[in-house]
Every structure is written in structure tokens, then in C-alpha cells.
Design a protein around this motif. Structure first.
Motif: not given
Length: 335
Positions: A294-305, A313-324
Motif C-alpha cells: 500500500l505504501s507503493e500504491l500510496r506514492v503513485l496516488v500521491w503524485r497523481q493527486l 477535505g478528500v485528500l487525506r481520505t484518498m491516502l488512507s489504507a482503507d481507500y487504497l
């Protein structure tokens, strides 16, 4: 327009994470025996500091950090390095049931071999699940032994595939503790998960899916005869992904997937399995080192965001483990 504070703070966390992970990967991959007994003895005697603090000081110098004068170095040292380092006791890991009860011989079949590897005193090693702070700072635990530590391993073409060492032992604790009823595990290795699961009174059967016949032969001839409850274990030769599509719903109470060498090569397989899991409506699957994947996926999502910022208000949710986790099962292409 001035960047929102919340966005700037998270961006700094991401940049710090990338910096630290790059330095840590270089250290562990290229010079894990950088810290020596002589260095540690000199620092602990002359500076009167603890061994973990002395270990951190050597790595900090190697990373080029001027922690007392550089604000970035100070932040990285106190947020990542210092909280992560721990001194390990060899006897704690030698007491592991598999480590204590299963004798692993030197044996080779095809391009696979059973062998023994060693950590030198003060050699750096990962030793457990990733910690993630509320601000998404990701801290992998970094350990060392003060003595040489030998451990059994299975190698493919000279590359370690699985070993009974701290990281594997620590990252298997939670999945093993959840095993009950009829268990399905994808991936065999040295049979570590299968052994510990079969030792649990709550477990009735353990079905292991493994595609490589050489791994199966090594396991059946050298390791399985030593298992106290080997009668519970059935090994099926085949492609785990193909069999998973057919078997996820067939009476299993526990499912565990361990098909990857590490998080880097695990993400594409994880995405495929999450899609299969969602379609099968089976019991929740547990995944080895899911936190690192999920850390690998979080980095991909983070850079896209960062390129396409969502509402604040959505950003932190989109970096959470449940969202990923949910994102992985909905992805249409492999990561």
C-alpha cells in the motif's frame, strides 16, 4: 496564489518519505554492514550514548546529514531514523517455533536451493511491519543484532526468495494469528505460514498452492516430514492466480496470499488478487507485507493527486489504507 497549508505540509511529508526511502534502500542494498562492532564500541565508550543512538549517528553521517545545523536533516533524523532503529535479541527469534523445531538442510533441486545465510553483528535489516503516522510519514523498522545471526533460507538462482529471519517472522505474526478452519495459502516458500497455521488448534486443514515443482519437492522431501501436523497440509501444484479465481469461494475460512518477493514486485499481483477477491465475494484475504504494498500504491496516488489536486477535505481520505485497498480492487490495469 499561495499554496494551502495542508497541501504544503503533506507534500513535505511525501518528499521526506522519498528521500529517506532512497537512502535506506541504498544502505540496505549496497552497504548493510557499514556499521561495525569497532565503530559501536568507540562511540558508546567515548560519547556515553546508547547503542541504538550510536547506530543512528553512524547512519546519519553516512547519509550526509548535518543534523545539528540543517533543519531538513534534523527533521529526517527525528521523524524517520531515530524512531525506527531497534536492537534485536537473537534468542527471541531462535525461539520461533519453525526456527526451533525444523532443521533445514543444504539441498538443491533445479534452480532452487535450501541454504543458510547470516547477518553480521550490527548489519542493518528490516524487521517488521511499516508504521504510518496520522500525517502519512511511513517508518519501516530498522534493526540489528549485536552478534552474528544465522538463519535458513530458500534461494532461486542465487537470489533469496524466503528466509526465517526477523522481517518474515514479524510480518507473519498477525496473519498466522487469524488462521482458523480451512485455510488456503497462495505461495509455499519454506512452508513457514503453513507450519505455524497447522500448529493452531483452530485450523483444520491448510491447502497450499505453488506453481514450481522444485519448490514442492524440496518442501515435501526435506521439510514437511518434520511438521508436527503435516496431515493437515495439502500442496496443490498450479498457478495461484488461476486457481484463486476458482477456489476463493469453496469453503475456505482463511485465505493468505504470499506470492511476491517484496512490495516492489508485489503491487501488480496484489492488484490482480484484490480484483479476484472482490469478484469472488469470499472471506477477506490477508496479504503478506500489505502495508508496504500500500505504501507503493500510496506514492503513485500521491503524485497523481499533486498533479490533479482533489478538494482539500478528500485528500487525506484518498491516502488512507482503507481507500487504497478499495482502489486496488477497482483498478482496471495492473499497477
Amino acid at each position: 496564489m499561495q499554496e494551502p497549508v495542508w497541501d504544503a505540509a503533506l507534500r513535505q511529508v511525501r518528499e521526506d518519505r522519498d528521500t529517506y526511502f532512497r537512502l535506506l534502500a541504498a544502505y540496505l542494498g549496497e552497504c548493510p554492514r557499514l556499521v561495525t562492532r569497532e565503530m559501536m564500541e568507540e562511540l558508546t565508550s567515548s560519547c556515553a550514548v546508547s547503542r541504538p543512538r550510536a547506530f543512528c549517528a553512524v547512519l546519519s553521517a553516512a547519509f550526509g546529514w548535518e543534523e545539528e545545523t540543517d533543519a531538513d536533516a534534523h527533521r529526517l533524523f527525528h521523524t524517520y531514523l531515530l524512531p525506527s532503529v531497534r536492537e534485536l535479541r537473537a534468542d527471541d527469534y531462535r525461539a520461533d517455533p519453525y526456527f526451533k523445531n525444523i532443521r533445514v538442510p543444504q539441498k538443491r533441486v533445479g534452480n532452487w536451493s535450501l541454504t543458510e545465510e547470516r547477518y553480521a553483528p550490527y548489519e542493518g535489516l528490516l524487521c517488521g511491519p511499516l508504521s504510518v503516522t496520522p500525517d502519512f510519514a511511513e517508518i519501516p523498522p530498522l534493526g540489528y543484532f549485536t552478534e552474528e545471526f544465522a538463519f535458513p533460507a530458500v534461494m532461486q538462482d542465487g537470489r533469496e526468495w524466503m528466509a526465517i529471519k526477523p522481517n518474515e517472522i514479524e510480518t507473519m505474526r498477525v496473519p498466522v494469528s487469524h488462521a482458523r478452519g480451512n485455510v488456503l495459502t497462495l505461495g509455499l516458500g519454506m512452508g513457514y505460514y503453513a507450519y505455524l497455521a497447522s500448529e493452531r488448534a483452530e485450523v483444520e486443514t491448510v491447502t497450499v498452492v505453488e506453481r514450481d515443482p522444485a519448490v514442492i519437492e524440496l518442501f515435501r522431501t526435506e521439510l514437511l516430514p518434520q511438521f508436527g501436523h503435516g496431515e493437515k497440509i495439502r500442496v496443490v501444484e498450479g498457478d495461484a492466480l488461476l486457481l484463486a479465481e476458482r477456489e476463493f469461494c469453496r469453503g475456505y475460512d482463511t485465505i493468505f496470499a504470499d506470492l511476491w518477493h517484496d512490495a516492489g514486485d508485489g503491487l501488480p499481483l496484489y492488484v490482480k488478487l484484490r480484483r479476484i477477491e472482490a469478484a469472488a465475494h469470499c472471506v477477506p484475504v490477508e496479504y503478506w507485507v500489505e502495508d508496504m504494498i500500500l505504501s507503493e500504491l500510496r506514492v503513485l496516488v500521491w503524485r497523481q493527486l499533486e498533479r490533479n489536486p482533489p478538494p482539500s477535505g478528500v485528500l487525506r481520505t484518498m491516502l488512507s489504507a482503507d481507500y487504497l485497498r478499495d482502489l486496488a480492487k477497482d483498478m482496471r490495469q495492473e499497477a
